[in-house]
Design a protein around this motif. Structure first.
Motif, mmCIF file in Angstrom:
data_model
loop_
_atom_site.group_PDB
_atom_site.id
_atom_site.type_symbol
_atom_site.label_atom_id
_atom_site.label_comp_id
_atom_site.label_asym_id
_atom_site.label_seq_id
_atom_site.Cartn_x
_atom_site.Cartn_y
_atom_site.Cartn_z
ATOM 1 N N THR A 1 0.836 -1.209 0.000
ATOM 2 C CA THR A 1 0.000 0.000 0.000
ATOM 3 C C THR A 1 0.865 1.252 0.000
ATOM 4 N N LEU A 2 1.915 1.249 0.831
ATOM 5 C CA LEU A 2 2.823 2.398 0.875
ATOM 6 C C LEU A 2 3.535 2.589 -0.456
ATOM 7 N N GLU A 3 3.986 1.497 -1.043
ATOM 8 C CA GLU A 3 4.693 1.573 -2.328
ATOM 9 C C GLU A 3 3.778 2.124 -3.430
ATOM 10 N N ALA A 4 2.522 1.691 -3.439
ATOM 11 C CA ALA A 4 1.574 2.184 -4.448
ATOM 12 C C ALA A 4 1.356 3.689 -4.299
ATOM 13 N N GLU A 5 1.230 4.156 -3.058
ATOM 14 C CA GLU A 5 1.051 5.596 -2.834
ATOM 15 C C GLU A 5 2.317 6.349 -3.207
ATOM 16 N N CYS A 6 3.468 5.784 -2.929
ATOM 17 C CA CYS A 6 4.736 6.403 -3.294
ATOM 18 C C CYS A 6 4.816 6.604 -4.806
ATOM 19 N N VAL A 7 4.432 5.620 -5.573
ATOM 20 C CA VAL A 7 4.443 5.723 -7.038
ATOM 21 C C VAL A 7 3.539 6.875 -7.490
ATOM 22 N N ARG A 8 2.340 6.979 -6.884
ATOM 23 C CA ARG A 8 1.407 8.056 -7.232
ATOM 24 C C ARG A 8 2.024 9.414 -6.937
ATOM 25 N N LEU A 9 2.676 9.544 -5.786
ATOM 26 C CA LEU A 9 3.241 10.830 -5.378
ATOM 27 C C LEU A 9 4.474 11.213 -6.196
ATOM 28 N N VAL A 10 5.270 10.239 -6.579
ATOM 29 C CA VAL A 10 6.416 10.515 -7.458
ATOM 30 C C VAL A 10 5.914 11.070 -8.789
ATOM 31 N N ALA A 11 4.803 10.551 -9.282
ATOM 32 C CA ALA A 11 4.226 11.057 -10.530
ATOM 33 C C ALA A 11 3.782 12.519 -10.403
#
Length: 142
Positions: A102-112
């Motif tokens: 879940t954290l990794e998925a949110e991290c990907v969104r925020l990097v974008a």
């Protein structure tokens, strides 16, 4: 003695509107309507003296639960680590691999959106991802 019912988090920054709009995307916040008598924030901003134009911006939780975020332009850049930071809580109640995913998925969104991943803090049970916003302010995804 009464307790405080509301508070605001203030960010010193170089580009208040740009940083506010970044955090709107991160948190699902909204830009409040412009002051009465102004069709847009841009029209309001142009009505200010030149030295105050673009000097501040704000956003708020549309549900009214979270604190208002206020962004104010300052002349100096960020020099050292924040002493206070926001934690974006996306993994509450989750543990282990489910939490990490879940954290990794949110991290990907925020990097974008322009955030920078700094490092993963993981002790085998609990985890969070340290990140930086578009002006280098640290925050955590936890």
């Amino acid at each position: 003695m009464s307790s405080v019912k509301q508070f605001q988090v203030t960010f010193d920054c170089a580009e208040p509107e740009r940083l506010a709009r970044f955090w709107c995307e991160v948190l699902g916040y909204v830009v409040p309507p412009p002051p009465k008598g102004f069709a847009t924030w841009d029209v309001f901003d142009r009505s200010l003296p030149p030295e105050r134009q673009g000097s501040s911006f704000a956003c708020s939780d549309p549900s009214g639960v979270g604190p208002r975020l206020f962004f104010q332009r300052v002349p100096e850049g960020k020099v050292v680590k924040n002493r206070v930071h926001l934690c974006v809580r996306v993994g509450t109640g989750l543990v282990g691999e489910e939490r990490l995913a879940t954290l990794e998925a949110e991290c990907v969104r925020l990097v974008a959106l322009g955030a920078v991943r700094v490092r993963l803090l993981y002790d085998g049970h609990d985890s969070c991802i340290v990140m930086q916003d578009i002006e280098g302010n640290e925050f955590c995804v936890d």
